[in-house]
Write a protein that holds these residues in place. Sequence first.
Motif, short mmCIF file in Angstrom:
data_model
loop_
_atom_site.label_atom_id
_atom_site.label_comp_id
_atom_site.label_asym_id
_atom_site.label_seq_id
_atom_site.Cartn_x
_atom_site.Cartn_y
_atom_site.Cartn_z
N GLU A 94 43.45 38.27 30.42
CA GLU A 94 44.61 38.54 30.77
C GLU A 94 44.91 40.12 30.25
N VAL A 117 49.09 39.58 32.85
CA VAL A 117 48.49 39.37 34.21
C VAL A 117 47.00 39.10 34.32
N THR A 118 46.39 38.34 35.04
CA THR A 118 44.89 38.29 35.40
C THR A 118 44.73 39.55 36.07
N GLU A 119 43.21 39.58 36.37
CA GLU A 119 42.80 40.88 37.22
C GLU A 119 43.43 40.77 38.57
N ASP A 120 43.30 39.39 39.28
CA ASP A 120 43.76 39.31 40.50
C ASP A 120 45.25 39.49 40.59
N GLU A 121 46.12 38.98 39.57
CA GLU A 121 47.62 39.26 39.52
C GLU A 121 47.67 40.86 39.45
N GLU A 151 55.69 46.10 45.66
CA GLU A 151 54.45 45.41 45.96
C GLU A 151 53.55 45.87 47.26
N HIS A 167 46.24 43.12 40.70
CA HIS A 167 45.97 43.99 41.91
C HIS A 167 47.10 43.53 42.99
N ALA A 168 47.68 42.43 42.90
CA ALA A 168 48.80 41.95 43.71
C ALA A 168 50.06 42.59 43.16
N SER A 169 50.18 43.11 42.27
CA SER A 169 51.40 43.80 41.50
C SER A 169 51.71 44.96 42.01
N ARG A 201 54.70 41.85 31.25
CA ARG A 201 54.12 40.42 31.52
C ARG A 201 52.57 40.36 31.56
#
Length: 415
Positions: A305, A398-402, A98, A404-406, A396
């Motif tokens: 998602e 994920v939302t768009e923000d999630e 990450e 980018h944090a993955s 999994r």
Amino acid sequence: APAPPPARHLFSDPAEVEALRRNLLAWYDRCKRDLPWRALVRGDIGKQGPALLPAVWVSEIMLQQTQVATVIDYYTRWMQKWPTLQALAQASLEEVNELWAGLGYYSRGKRLQEAARKVVSELAGRMPRRAEELQKLLPGVGRYTAGAIASISYGQATGVVDGNVIRVLCRLRCIGADSSSPAVIDQLWDMANVLVDRSRPGDFNQALMELGATVCVPKSPLCGECPVKQHCQAWRRKLFGKAPPVPDVEDCGVGDCPLCPPATEPWDSSLGVTNFPRKAAKKPPRAMRTATCVLERRGCHGAPEYLIVQRPSSGLLAGLWEFPSVPLAQDLQEEKEREELADHLQAWMGQPVAAKGLRFIGEVIHIFSHIHQTYVVYSLHLDGDVTLDPALSPSRWVTEDEFHASAVSTAMKKV
Ligand code: SF4
């Protein structure tokens, strides 16, 4: 034994070596860039508590394939998160990926962490300090990185050879044979070990690399401002238009010198000092096509998602997350590409996927070091929910923000 190279390609005069060290270090003290890893002196001999992670180790691994400007932010976050060997050894690969996401060449982060684990579990937390041991004992630490850590963090008088040093040394000594050949590389290592300053080895090595990064640059070197121009054979050759008059120059440059340019590619006066270094032509990157699908559903809070799946733990982009993707043979018809992707998605979702339902979005090109990758991008909106097959790789939503944090690669962010 092969004959030693002619003197023109060596540093055989101790007085010249002394003068070069002096001039280079004086310039470095005046002009060095303010880089975060230079602010941290991490040799932690005799300190209490967990051993600190050598700053130069992290920065050198990050800098192996990446520009300084990009590395600074990653480096700062990494050192804040894992300041000690112990902390890094306890991190998960997911956390490492990450933080590394976007930096490329992901095996570097993984091996850095494996090496920290090895120091903690097999070497009783004691970081090796000599270049030979660092290279032998730590995964991901090659000859260059070992020399950098040993000289900069622990003061060993050992040289380093990286791309910048290759360029500077080839110019200083008019080495025009293929600079990626083992014979030339060996010669450059010998030269770096002769030159390195005995009392300030870390600063000297950084100075040589800094010179290559800021003055002796590949295309338009700033020779007029160079602190070592009086020691530079390429510069003198440019000024005088011929090889400098050193005693044994007659035995050099006549076709059989292992360090001169090949007789078929002599000095080109329009190139000046950039005649050096020279490299054999690179193999062109391999072309690959991959179909990828952005699967979208409406999440429980109404926001869209997307499905991401984890790549295998070895090979290219190991352990990173991506949209479901399948490699394609070259020259497939579009219809066939869709069918392959639909079959792949069906295996994930356990229900038929109509190839015609896949919406073509476009193509994304990403260049890895040795692969020219084209992603053929489709999207698919799901109305109902699907149960993903737990026997397949981890996946999994994920939302768009999630997203980018993955731990996703730059290529997937482009997709
Ligand atoms: Fe490089 Fe020019 Fe300096 Fe020679 S004089 S080392 S070519 S910058």
